[in-house]
Design a protein around this motif. Structure first.
Motif, PDB file in Angstrom:
ATOM      1  N   SER A  77      44.805 -36.093  16.628  1.00  0.00           N
ATOM      2  CA  SER A  77      44.686 -36.860  17.879  1.00  0.00           C
ATOM      3  C   SER A  77      44.982 -38.336  17.651  1.00  0.00           C
ATOM      4  O   SER A  77      44.278 -39.212  18.148  1.00  0.00           O
ATOM      5  N   PHE A  78      46.025 -38.607  16.901  1.00  0.00           N
ATOM      6  CA  PHE A  78      46.359 -39.981  16.514  1.00  0.00           C
ATOM      7  C   PHE A  78      47.402 -40.570  17.450  1.00  0.00           C
ATOM      8  O   PHE A  78      48.385 -39.923  17.801  1.00  0.00           O
ATOM      9  N   THR A  79      47.175 -41.810  17.833  1.00  0.00           N
ATOM     10  CA  THR A  79      48.182 -42.573  18.559  1.00  0.00           C
ATOM     11  C   THR A  79      48.029 -44.046  18.208  1.00  0.00           C
ATOM     12  O   THR A  79      46.913 -44.548  18.068  1.00  0.00           O
ATOM     13  N   ALA A  80      49.137 -44.709  18.008  1.00  0.00           N
ATOM     14  CA  ALA A  80      49.153 -46.153  17.758  1.00  0.00           C
ATOM     15  C   ALA A  80      50.291 -46.732  18.580  1.00  0.00           C
ATOM     16  O   ALA A  80      51.371 -46.138  18.676  1.00  0.00           O
ATOM     17  N   SER A  81      50.041 -47.892  19.184  1.00  0.00           N
ATOM     18  CA  SER A  81      51.084 -48.482  20.016  1.00  0.00           C
ATOM     19  C   SER A  81      51.063 -49.994  19.933  1.00  0.00           C
ATOM     20  O   SER A  81      50.035 -50.607  19.632  1.00  0.00           O
ATOM     21  N   GLU A  82      52.220 -50.567  20.181  1.00  0.00           N
ATOM     22  CA  GLU A  82      52.377 -52.012  20.308  1.00  0.00           C
ATOM     23  C   GLU A  82      53.155 -52.272  21.579  1.00  0.00           C
ATOM     24  O   GLU A  82      54.182 -51.638  21.831  1.00  0.00           O
ATOM     25  N   THR A  83      52.655 -53.203  22.372  1.00  0.00           N
ATOM     26  CA  THR A  83      53.359 -53.638  23.570  1.00  0.00           C
ATOM     27  C   THR A  83      53.518 -55.150  23.483  1.00  0.00           C
ATOM     28  O   THR A  83      52.538 -55.862  23.283  1.00  0.00           O
TER      29      THR A  83
ATOM     30  N   THR B 291      41.590 -39.486  14.237  1.00  0.00           N
ATOM     31  CA  THR B 291      40.610 -39.034  13.261  1.00  0.00           C
ATOM     32  C   THR B 291      41.327 -38.690  11.970  1.00  0.00           C
ATOM     33  O   THR B 291      42.340 -37.991  11.977  1.00  0.00           O
ATOM     34  N   LEU B 292      40.779 -39.191  10.866  1.00  0.00           N
ATOM     35  CA  LEU B 292      41.308 -38.926   9.531  1.00  0.00           C
ATOM     36  C   LEU B 292      40.264 -38.156   8.743  1.00  0.00           C
ATOM     37  O   LEU B 292      39.134 -38.621   8.594  1.00  0.00           O
ATOM     38  N   ALA B 293      40.629 -36.977   8.264  1.00  0.00           N
ATOM     39  CA  ALA B 293      39.760 -36.186   7.391  1.00  0.00           C
ATOM     40  C   ALA B 293      40.404 -36.170   6.012  1.00  0.00           C
ATOM     41  O   ALA B 293      41.630 -36.135   5.891  1.00  0.00           O
ATOM     42  N   SER B 294      39.571 -36.201   4.977  1.00  0.00           N
ATOM     43  CA  SER B 294      40.100 -36.236   3.620  1.00  0.00           C
ATOM     44  C   SER B 294      39.173 -35.516   2.657  1.00  0.00           C
ATOM     45  O   SER B 294      37.945 -35.657   2.749  1.00  0.00           O
ATOM     46  N   SER B 295      39.756 -34.780   1.737  1.00  0.00           N
ATOM     47  CA  SER B 295      38.953 -34.160   0.691  1.00  0.00           C
ATOM     48  C   SER B 295      38.438 -35.221  -0.275  1.00  0.00           C
ATOM     49  O   SER B 295      37.544 -34.953  -1.065  1.00  0.00           O
TER      50      SER B 295
ATOM     51  N   ALA C  94      35.144 -36.822   7.809  1.00  0.00           N
ATOM     52  CA  ALA C  94      36.186 -37.418   8.639  1.00  0.00           C
ATOM     53  C   ALA C  94      35.696 -38.752   9.181  1.00  0.00           C
ATOM     54  O   ALA C  94      34.496 -38.962   9.356  1.00  0.00           O
ATOM     55  N   VAL C  95      36.622 -39.646   9.415  1.00  0.00           N
ATOM     56  CA  VAL C  95      36.329 -40.899  10.104  1.00  0.00           C
ATOM     57  C   VAL C  95      37.222 -40.970  11.334  1.00  0.00           C
ATOM     58  O   VAL C  95      38.369 -40.547  11.310  1.00  0.00           O
ATOM     59  N   SER C  96      36.652 -41.478  12.398  1.00  0.00           N
ATOM     60  CA  SER C  96      37.411 -41.678  13.625  1.00  0.00           C
ATOM     61  C   SER C  96      37.565 -43.175  13.840  1.00  0.00           C
ATOM     62  O   SER C  96      36.704 -43.956  13.440  1.00  0.00           O
ATOM     63  N   PHE C  97      38.654 -43.555  14.465  1.00  0.00           N
ATOM     64  CA  PHE C  97      38.900 -44.971  14.698  1.00  0.00           C
ATOM     65  C   PHE C  97      39.497 -45.154  16.086  1.00  0.00           C
ATOM     66  O   PHE C  97      40.196 -44.281  16.597  1.00  0.00           O
ATOM     67  N   THR C  98      39.172 -46.280  16.677  1.00  0.00           N
ATOM     68  CA  THR C  98      39.662 -46.586  18.015  1.00  0.00           C
ATOM     69  C   THR C  98      39.626 -48.102  18.220  1.00  0.00           C
ATOM     70  O   THR C  98      38.936 -48.812  17.490  1.00  0.00           O
ATOM     71  N   THR C  99      40.369 -48.569  19.197  1.00  0.00           N
ATOM     72  CA  THR C  99      40.339 -49.978  19.592  1.00  0.00           C
ATOM     73  C   THR C  99      39.738 -50.058  20.990  1.00  0.00           C
ATOM     74  O   THR C  99      40.474 -50.027  21.980  1.00  0.00           O
TER      75      THR C  99
ATOM     76  N   LEU D 212      36.953 -50.086  15.916  1.00  0.00           N
ATOM     77  CA  LEU D 212      35.717 -49.370  15.635  1.00  0.00           C
ATOM     78  C   LEU D 212      36.039 -48.156  14.772  1.00  0.00           C
ATOM     79  O   LEU D 212      36.874 -47.328  15.145  1.00  0.00           O
ATOM     80  N   ILE D 213      35.365 -48.067  13.624  1.00  0.00           N
ATOM     81  CA  ILE D 213      35.541 -46.954  12.695  1.00  0.00           C
ATOM     82  C   ILE D 213      34.206 -46.224  12.606  1.00  0.00           C
ATOM     83  O   ILE D 213      33.189 -46.824  12.257  1.00  0.00           O
ATOM     84  N   SER D 214      34.191 -44.935  12.943  1.00  0.00           N
ATOM     85  CA  SER D 214      32.958 -44.150  12.966  1.00  0.00           C
ATOM     86  C   SER D 214      33.046 -43.038  11.936  1.00  0.00           C
ATOM     87  O   SER D 214      34.080 -42.397  11.789  1.00  0.00           O
ATOM     88  N   GLY D 215      31.910 -42.798  11.250  1.00  0.00           N
ATOM     89  CA  GLY D 215      31.877 -41.776  10.218  1.00  0.00           C
ATOM     90  C   GLY D 215      30.707 -40.832  10.371  1.00  0.00           C
ATOM     91  O   GLY D 215      30.176 -40.644  11.471  1.00  0.00           O
ATOM     92  N   ALA D 216      30.281 -40.269   9.241  1.00  0.00           N
ATOM     93  CA  ALA D 216      29.204 -39.291   9.219  1.00  0.00           C
ATOM     94  C   ALA D 216      27.874 -39.921   9.636  1.00  0.00           C
ATOM     95  O   ALA D 216      27.669 -41.126   9.490  1.00  0.00           O
ATOM     96  N   SER D 217      26.982 -39.090  10.143  1.00  0.00           N
ATOM     97  CA  SER D 217      25.618 -39.488  10.516  1.00  0.00           C
ATOM     98  C   SER D 217      25.595 -40.678  11.471  1.00  0.00           C
ATOM     99  O   SER D 217      24.745 -41.566  11.361  1.00  0.00           O
TER     100      SER D 217
END
Length: 186
Positions: free
Chosen positions: A103-109, A127-131, A138-143, A162-167
């Motif tokens: 569910s990734f999107t990045a844009s510049e206007t 959202t980025l998930a990594s072993s 996973a961590v989710s990020f948004t502006t 904003l970067i959100s993670g576990a717990s």
């Protein structure tokens, strides 16, 4: 528009390994002449379990990515990159790592501005998930507030990442000025 290239690999030997899977490239849209405003373009790439392997390593990609852009004037354009799902994995030295972007999107206007010549607005989400994270977290990020940079300034002068993670942990990066960022850790 509609032109595409598809490549399929069935144990193809390369200089350093064996290639399997597929790779696709598609021109989703094209209006005008690319490079000469006004124009718009959209392209996508698809990775169908595209993998390269050898006795020393292996790596693979699965998913798709889309890039789009349009330009209407010297300081008036929009560009974006997005994916619903893109995964990568690799094994080297007996250690396997995997990552997925969803569910990734990045844009510049960019818009013309009388004071600063132009303003660049940036937004992203995903959202980025990594072993590599403990337990494949996973961590989710948004502006939540668009990041904005004035003209040729090196750094933005406003915005929030904003970067959100576990717990329910979160890191909020708030642009205070084009030389300061406040970090709030929750």
């Amino acid at each position: 528009t509609g032109d595409s290239v598809s490549l399929s690999f069935n144990n193809c030997m390369t200089g350093s390994g064996t290639l399997t899977g597929s790779l696709g490239f598609h021109i989703d849209s094209l209006a005008g002449t690319y490079g000469n405003a006004p124009y718009s373009v959209g392209v996508s790439m698809t990775f169908g379990s595209l993998a390269l392997s050898s006795t020393a390593y292996s790596a693979s990609l699965l998913g798709s990515i889309t890039v789009a852009g349009s330009k209407t004037g010297a300081n008036a354009f929009t560009q974006s990159i997005s994916t619903t799902s893109l995964g990568a994995s690799a094994t080297y030295g007996g250690v396997t790592r995997s990552r997925s972007l969803t569910s990734f999107t990045a844009s510049e206007t960019r818009t013309a501005d009388a004071t600063y010549t132009y303003l660049s607005n940036y937004s992203l989400a995903g959202t980025l998930a990594s072993s590599g994270f403990t337990g494949t977290q996973a961590v989710s990020f948004t502006t939540p507030t668009t990041i904005v940079r004035r003209g040729t300034d090196m750094y933005p002068y406003t915005g929030v990442l904003l970067i959100s993670g576990a717990s329910n942990s979160a890191l909020r990066l708030t642009v205070i000025s084009n030389s300061q960022v406040r970090q709030d850790l929750d």
